[in-house]
Design a protein around this motif. Sequence first.
Motif, PDB file in Angstrom:
ATOM      1  N   ALA A  60       0.837  -1.213   0.000  1.00  0.00           N
ATOM      2  CA  ALA A  60       0.000   0.000   0.000  1.00  0.00           C
ATOM      3  C   ALA A  60       0.865   1.253   0.000  1.00  0.00           C
ATOM      4  N   LEU A  61       1.971   1.217   0.756  1.00  0.00           N
ATOM      5  CA  LEU A  61       2.845   2.393   0.862  1.00  0.00           C
ATOM      6  C   LEU A  61       3.639   2.665  -0.416  1.00  0.00           C
ATOM      7  N   ALA A  62       3.574   1.747  -1.377  1.00  0.00           N
ATOM      8  CA  ALA A  62       4.234   1.974  -2.667  1.00  0.00           C
ATOM      9  C   ALA A  62       3.435   2.948  -3.545  1.00  0.00           C
ATOM     10  N   HIS A  63       2.222   3.315  -3.100  1.00  0.00           N
ATOM     11  CA  HIS A  63       1.400   4.272  -3.855  1.00  0.00           C
ATOM     12  C   HIS A  63       2.171   5.585  -3.997  1.00  0.00           C
ATOM     13  N   PRO A  64       2.172   6.187  -5.206  1.00  0.00           N
ATOM     14  CA  PRO A  64       2.980   7.399  -5.419  1.00  0.00           C
ATOM     15  C   PRO A  64       2.657   8.567  -4.489  1.00  0.00           C
ATOM     16  N   PHE A  65       1.430   8.616  -3.942  1.00  0.00           N
ATOM     17  CA  PHE A  65       1.066   9.734  -3.058  1.00  0.00           C
ATOM     18  C   PHE A  65       2.046   9.866  -1.888  1.00  0.00           C
ATOM     19  N   PHE A  66       2.479   8.738  -1.335  1.00  0.00           N
ATOM     20  CA  PHE A  66       3.281   8.768  -0.114  1.00  0.00           C
ATOM     21  C   PHE A  66       4.689   9.324  -0.331  1.00  0.00           C
ATOM     22  N   LEU A  67       5.135   9.393  -1.581  1.00  0.00           N
ATOM     23  CA  LEU A  67       6.457   9.932  -1.881  1.00  0.00           C
ATOM     24  C   LEU A  67       6.414  11.402  -2.278  1.00  0.00           C
ATOM     25  N   LYS A  68       5.213  11.928  -2.544  1.00  0.00           N
ATOM     26  CA  LYS A  68       5.089  13.329  -2.975  1.00  0.00           C
ATOM     27  C   LYS A  68       5.406  14.257  -1.817  1.00  0.00           C
ATOM     28  N   PRO A  69       6.184  15.319  -2.055  1.00  0.00           N
ATOM     29  CA  PRO A  69       6.454  16.276  -0.964  1.00  0.00           C
ATOM     30  C   PRO A  69       5.227  17.128  -0.670  1.00  0.00           C
ATOM     31  N   PRO A  70       5.153  17.729   0.527  1.00  0.00           N
ATOM     32  CA  PRO A  70       4.054  18.651   0.816  1.00  0.00           C
ATOM     33  C   PRO A  70       4.196  19.911  -0.025  1.00  0.00           C
ATOM     34  N   PRO A  71       3.108  20.650  -0.257  1.00  0.00           N
ATOM     35  CA  PRO A  71       1.731  20.368   0.167  1.00  0.00           C
ATOM     36  C   PRO A  71       1.045  19.352  -0.747  1.00  0.00           C
ATOM     37  N   PHE A  83      -8.356   6.132  -1.304  1.00  0.00           N
ATOM     38  CA  PHE A  83      -7.747   4.821  -1.094  1.00  0.00           C
ATOM     39  C   PHE A  83      -8.798   3.725  -0.908  1.00  0.00           C
ATOM     40  N   ALA A  84      -9.997   3.991  -1.387  1.00  0.00           N
ATOM     41  CA  ALA A  84     -11.082   3.008  -1.246  1.00  0.00           C
ATOM     42  C   ALA A  84     -10.753   1.707  -1.970  1.00  0.00           C
ATOM     43  N   HIS A  85      -9.835   1.765  -2.951  1.00  0.00           N
ATOM     44  CA  HIS A  85      -9.461   0.550  -3.697  1.00  0.00           C
ATOM     45  C   HIS A  85      -8.461  -0.312  -2.914  1.00  0.00           C
ATOM     46  N   PHE A  86      -8.000   0.151  -1.754  1.00  0.00           N
ATOM     47  CA  PHE A  86      -7.083  -0.641  -0.933  1.00  0.00           C
ATOM     48  C   PHE A  86      -7.894  -1.715  -0.187  1.00  0.00           C
ATOM     49  N   THR A  87      -8.137  -2.829  -0.820  1.00  0.00           N
ATOM     50  CA  THR A  87      -8.960  -3.873  -0.201  1.00  0.00           C
ATOM     51  C   THR A  87      -8.063  -4.903   0.487  1.00  0.00           C
ATOM     52  N   ALA A 103       2.132   4.180   9.651  1.00  0.00           N
ATOM     53  CA  ALA A 103       3.294   4.140   8.755  1.00  0.00           C
ATOM     54  C   ALA A 103       3.255   5.290   7.750  1.00  0.00           C
ATOM     55  N   ALA A 104       2.050   5.645   7.277  1.00  0.00           N
ATOM     56  CA  ALA A 104       1.918   6.751   6.321  1.00  0.00           C
ATOM     57  C   ALA A 104       2.293   8.082   6.974  1.00  0.00           C
ATOM     58  N   ILE A 105       1.931   8.252   8.251  1.00  0.00           N
ATOM     59  CA  ILE A 105       2.329   9.470   8.984  1.00  0.00           C
ATOM     60  C   ILE A 105       3.851   9.514   9.123  1.00  0.00           C
ATOM     61  N   ALA A 106       4.463   8.376   9.459  1.00  0.00           N
ATOM     62  CA  ALA A 106       5.922   8.325   9.618  1.00  0.00           C
ATOM     63  C   ALA A 106       6.645   8.588   8.300  1.00  0.00           C
ATOM     64  N   LYS A 107       6.014   8.270   7.179  1.00  0.00           N
ATOM     65  CA  LYS A 107       6.615   8.461   5.855  1.00  0.00           C
ATOM     66  C   LYS A 107       6.879   9.936   5.544  1.00  0.00           C
ATOM     67  N   ILE A 108       6.215  10.828   6.282  1.00  0.00           N
ATOM     68  CA  ILE A 108       6.380  12.257   6.001  1.00  0.00           C
ATOM     69  C   ILE A 108       7.704  12.785   6.561  1.00  0.00           C
ATOM     70  N   VAL A 109       8.303  12.067   7.533  1.00  0.00           N
ATOM     71  CA  VAL A 109       9.494  12.584   8.228  1.00  0.00           C
ATOM     72  C   VAL A 109      10.632  12.926   7.261  1.00  0.00           C
ATOM     73  N   PRO A 110      11.002  12.048   6.313  1.00  0.00           N
ATOM     74  CA  PRO A 110      12.113  12.399   5.402  1.00  0.00           C
ATOM     75  C   PRO A 110      11.790  13.580   4.485  1.00  0.00           C
ATOM     76  N   LEU A 111      10.524  13.943   4.371  1.00  0.00           N
ATOM     77  CA  LEU A 111      10.117  15.034   3.487  1.00  0.00           C
ATOM     78  C   LEU A 111      10.066  16.387   4.206  1.00  0.00           C
ATOM     79  N   LEU A 112      10.393  16.383   5.509  1.00  0.00           N
ATOM     80  CA  LEU A 112      10.365  17.622   6.308  1.00  0.00           C
ATOM     81  C   LEU A 112      11.772  18.222   6.421  1.00  0.00           C
ATOM     82  N   PRO A 113      11.879  19.535   6.685  1.00  0.00           N
ATOM     83  CA  PRO A 113      13.212  20.172   6.759  1.00  0.00           C
ATOM     84  C   PRO A 113      14.114  19.589   7.839  1.00  0.00           C
ATOM     85  N   LYS A 114      13.530  19.266   9.012  1.00  0.00           N
ATOM     86  CA  LYS A 114      14.309  18.706  10.125  1.00  0.00           C
ATOM     87  C   LYS A 114      13.468  17.634  10.808  1.00  0.00           C
TER      88      LYS A 114
END
Length: 367
Positions: free
Chosen positions: A233-244, A252-256, A275-286
């Motif tokens: 599920a975490l391989a979905h491209p959304f999780f790698l996109k930087p903010p915003p 994600f309704a198709h995630f069955t 895990a998705a929340i933790a994925k944001i850490v490398p995308l933050l300044p610090k």
Amino acid sequence: MMLTAIGLMSGTSLDGVDVALVETDGKRIQAFGPTGYRSYLEPERRLLRQALAEATHLAQREARPGVLAEAERVITLAHADAIKGFTAQHRLAPEDIDIVGFHGQTVLHRPERRLTVQIGDAAALAKAIHIPVMADFRAADVAAGGQGAPFVPVYHRALVQSLQREGPIVVVNIGGVANVTYIDGNDTLIACDTGPGNALLDDFIYRTTGQPFDCEGRLAAQGRVNVVWVARALAHPFFLKPPPKSLDRNDFAHFTLGEMSPADGAATLTALTAAAIAKIVPLLPKPPKNWIICGGGARNLAMMRMLREKLQPASVEAADALGWSADAVEAQAFGFLAVRGLKGLPLSYPATTGVPMPMTGGVIARP
């Protein structure tokens, strides 16, 4: 000048209407007032689920085809009922309140099409409660090319400034969708949606057990996480996109889950949110030092345990432990945003929604 505002929030988890009173000048919070809650009845919830399904075909913000017109009427009545119950309980007269911030119910969020739809009739609500109502907070942002979400970061910053802690601090709101606000001093404010919050989990629990949600994460605590499914599920491209970046509740309704027991499914979907929340850490300044968890997810003990594991060595606290109201933060925020809108102050920024410049917003309906 300080104003007294009531904020209303009906989130993507479709549980009910949160009500909160704040005294603010739109920059700082002078005082928190009481909070309240009006649960949706099961027929109302069924109607809202139907409206969400039908809204996927909407092409215009104002259109209310089929069941959407009835859903808008029901939403408006439920919010009027919530306000009347709240003001009666706390002996507040309409003239005691300067403005009501009415978010409405998001039924479709497609910023890439410059479209976000929140149902709820602000004019009808203002007439019913005899108080001015501000609504349509997200529309101007999306029309200008912003993501239109998350919209609470400017309030999170006001809350964090009152803590006088060293940053960076991240405030996480886990509603139907999870979002984060990264705050580092007065200057750095970054925000985005991180992925599913409670929406996938709640829908799964409802489908498999008939319960509206996994109370305190008890079911998840009994299950085993399918780590292969979470990784896929975490391989979905959304999780790698930087903010915003932002999401619709149904993105994600198709995630069955296939053939998983209720306990294993609950554990797996809870793990995905953490895990998705933790994925944001490398995308933050610090790397953040402190994480503060708000929304329904703060009450899910399995979710909190998983977040602590994923986010160590940073501290992870529920908002209630700081004297904040975990359940009412978004309602308080829309009271705060209504005052900012009245004063023409920005509600969103380039680093929170991707809008080209700081934007105010909101439309006022008077009784």
